[in-house]
Write an enzyme that holds these catalytic residues in place. Structure first.
Site, PDB file in Angstrom:
ATOM      1  N   LYS A 159       1.032  -1.403   0.073  1.00  0.00           N
ATOM      2  CA  LYS A 159      -0.013   0.152  -0.045  1.00  0.00           C
ATOM      3  C   LYS A 159       0.933   1.002   0.046  1.00  0.00           C
ATOM      4  CE  LYS A 159      -0.487  -0.533   4.815  1.00  0.00           C
ATOM      5  NZ  LYS A 159      -1.100  -1.586   6.095  1.00  0.00           N
ATOM      6  N   TYR A 162      12.612  31.502   4.668  1.00  0.00           N
ATOM      7  CA  TYR A 162      11.381  31.999   4.981  1.00  0.00           C
ATOM      8  C   TYR A 162      11.122  32.062   6.593  1.00  0.00           C
ATOM      9  CZ  TYR A 162       9.338  30.963   0.369  1.00  0.00           C
ATOM     10  OH  TYR A 162       9.003  30.784  -0.674  1.00  0.00           O
TER      11      TYR A 162
HETATM   12  C1  PLP Z   1      -0.395  -2.093   6.965  1.00  0.00           C
HETATM   13  C2  PLP Z   1      -0.936  -3.320   7.012  1.00  0.00           C
HETATM   14  C3  PLP Z   1      -0.015  -4.268   7.254  1.00  0.00           C
HETATM   15  C4  PLP Z   1       1.518  -4.102   7.320  1.00  0.00           C
HETATM   16  O1  PLP Z   1       1.841  -3.527   8.439  1.00  0.00           O
HETATM   17  P1  PLP Z   1       3.448  -3.550   8.962  1.00  0.00           P
HETATM   18  O2  PLP Z   1       3.476  -3.040  10.209  1.00  0.00           O
HETATM   19  O3  PLP Z   1       3.796  -2.457   7.751  1.00  0.00           O
HETATM   20  O4  PLP Z   1       4.105  -4.920   8.674  1.00  0.00           O
HETATM   21  C5  PLP Z   1      -0.729  -5.836   7.390  1.00  0.00           C
HETATM   22  N1  PLP Z   1      -1.844  -5.783   7.487  1.00  0.00           N
HETATM   23  C6  PLP Z   1      -2.737  -5.103   7.307  1.00  0.00           C
HETATM   24  C7  PLP Z   1      -4.185  -5.176   7.355  1.00  0.00           C
HETATM   25  C8  PLP Z   1      -2.390  -3.631   7.322  1.00  0.00           C
HETATM   26  O5  PLP Z   1      -3.284  -2.732   6.811  1.00  0.00           O
END
Ligand code: PLP
Length: 384
Positions: free
Chosen positions: A49, A277
């Site tokens: 993601k 700035y």
């Molecule tokens: C983001 C996510 C993961 C992975 O989490 P990490 O801490 O980056 O390993 C796994 N399962 C779900 C449902 C997630 O949203």
């Protein structure tokens, strides 16, 4: 006048934007293999993601597919569609909640749906029926995150309903931990117990469990071996970053991402001439400074102003003045630096590490947020 062809610019390595992210594919491979060894024989669902935690969604997905990943996890429908349109053929689970009008797109692109309530499951069932298709679904159980999913204490009706669906293939069931990367694992253990009691439904009814039971994120892979089940969902650990400071480092991984830029300007700054700035910083003696073409418009957070360091020629130097949208100024004291010199923003160069954890601390956030905010203006370059 010739129009500028950005595609040509960003694919040619010698005229590429000087600010770029370099992703080391060998590191990704080593991390993948190390995690796989820890959890074998469980399957691997790399979590991609938010642009693969900033590493570049499509290329990273292709790479994990080549490495033999069993599944890919993304957050939203559009990420799944992009992967399908880019030729990814392995199963893809969208982890987020689904809205009714999205369901036909899931079916058309062969994306696995997270069903997080009875109503949503019924909507999936009827949409699939109407289209004459079979939907692939993973049931989401909320055991203590309170985000999406059916509460563990009322899951029985949900699971019963799932057995009635004929246009839905219930391929998996899963939950998500809120505290698996903590030193104190009591809440994670409680979540695991709740999940196991939900799963006992299948034995009680003498029906088979869905083939893919999964729960473990990076924290649980490292600290909660009992939560491995049939498949694991590593995110940040795959990219070589630990999910917290205190987590037990039971798998050895190394960062795959380097963020760097180049010196574009050199000058001497004199007292009475503040930088940037708001004129928030000035020197009390003549000092040398360089300007670097990166800023909060790339995801180099403005909240790191007056705290951040960068690496140049094997030394760490402070970023001075407030961070602009597109530029930062670095105080190099009495040292030398030249136009075109490499500037390290995240990574390791000449033995000097600038860790993503350092940036997180300067910005008052967590490594996840630093990585996922390096935006698309920064080209990604893949090295093996
Ligand atoms: C983001 C996510 C993961 C992975 O989490 P990490 O801490 O980056 O390993 C796994 N399962 C779900 C449902 C997630 O949203």
């Amino acid at each position: 006048m010739q129009p500028i062809n950005h595609a040509t610019i960003s694919t040619s390595t010698d005229v590429i934007r000087p600010t770029l992210v370099e992703v080391n594919l060998s590191r990704l491979r080593e991390n993948f293999t190390a995690i796989k060894q820890q959890v074998t024989p469980a399957r691997m669902m790399p979590i991609l993601k938010a642009n693969a935690y900033g590493h570049g969604l499509v290329r990273v997905a292709q790479f994990f597919q080549e490495l033999g990943a069993d599944y890919i996890g993304v957050a939203v429908l559009e990420e799944g569609i992009l992967l399908r349109e880019s030729g990814i053929t392995i199963p893809i689970l969208v982890l987020g909640g689904v809205l009714g009008n999205q369901i036909p797109h899931f079916l058309n692109f062969d994306l696995t749906i997270t069903a997080s309530s009875i109503t949503k499951l019924q909507a999936i069932e009827s949409a699939a029926h109407e289209l004459g298709m079979r939907a692939k679904v993973h049931l989401k159980i909320d055991t203590g995150m309170e985000r999406i999913g059916v509460h563990y204490y009322s899951a029985e009706g949900f699971l019963t309903e799932s057995l009635r669906c004929s246009h839905v293939c219930i391929e998996g069931i899963y939950t998500h931990f809120a505290n698996a990367e903590n030193a104190d694992l009591s809440h994670a253990r409680q979540q695991l117990e709740r999940f196991e009691s939900v799963l006992s439904f299948y034995e009680k009814r003498a029906v088979e469990r869905p083939p893919l039971v999964h729960a473990a994120n990076s924290g649980a892979i490292l600290q909660l071996r009992e939560a491995t089940f049939d498949m694991v969902r590593p995110g940040i650990l795959l990219y070589g970053v630990y999910p917290s400071k205190e987590v037990q480092r039971t798998v050895n991984v190394k960062p795959a991402l380097t963020w760097k830029s180049r010196v574009v300007y050199f000058k001497v700054i004199t007292p009475g001439h503040p930088v940037g700035y708001g004129s928030t910083w000035q020197t009390d003696h003549n000092t040398r400074a360089v300007t670097v073409p990166v800023g909060y418009g790339d995801g180099y957070f403005r909240s790191m102003s007056h705290k951040a360091y960068v690496g140049i020629r094997g030394k760490r130097y402070p970023v001075v003045g407030s961070i602009s949208m597109d530029q930062i100024v670095v105080d190099i004291g009495a040292d030398s630096a030249y136009n075109n010199d490499d500037v390290l923003l995240i990574g390791e160069q000449d033995g000097v590490p600038i860790r993503v954890e350092d940036l997180a601390e300067w910005a008052g956030t967590i490594p996840y947020e630093i990585l996922t905010n390096i935006n698309t203006r920064v080209p990604r370059l893949y090295v093996d």
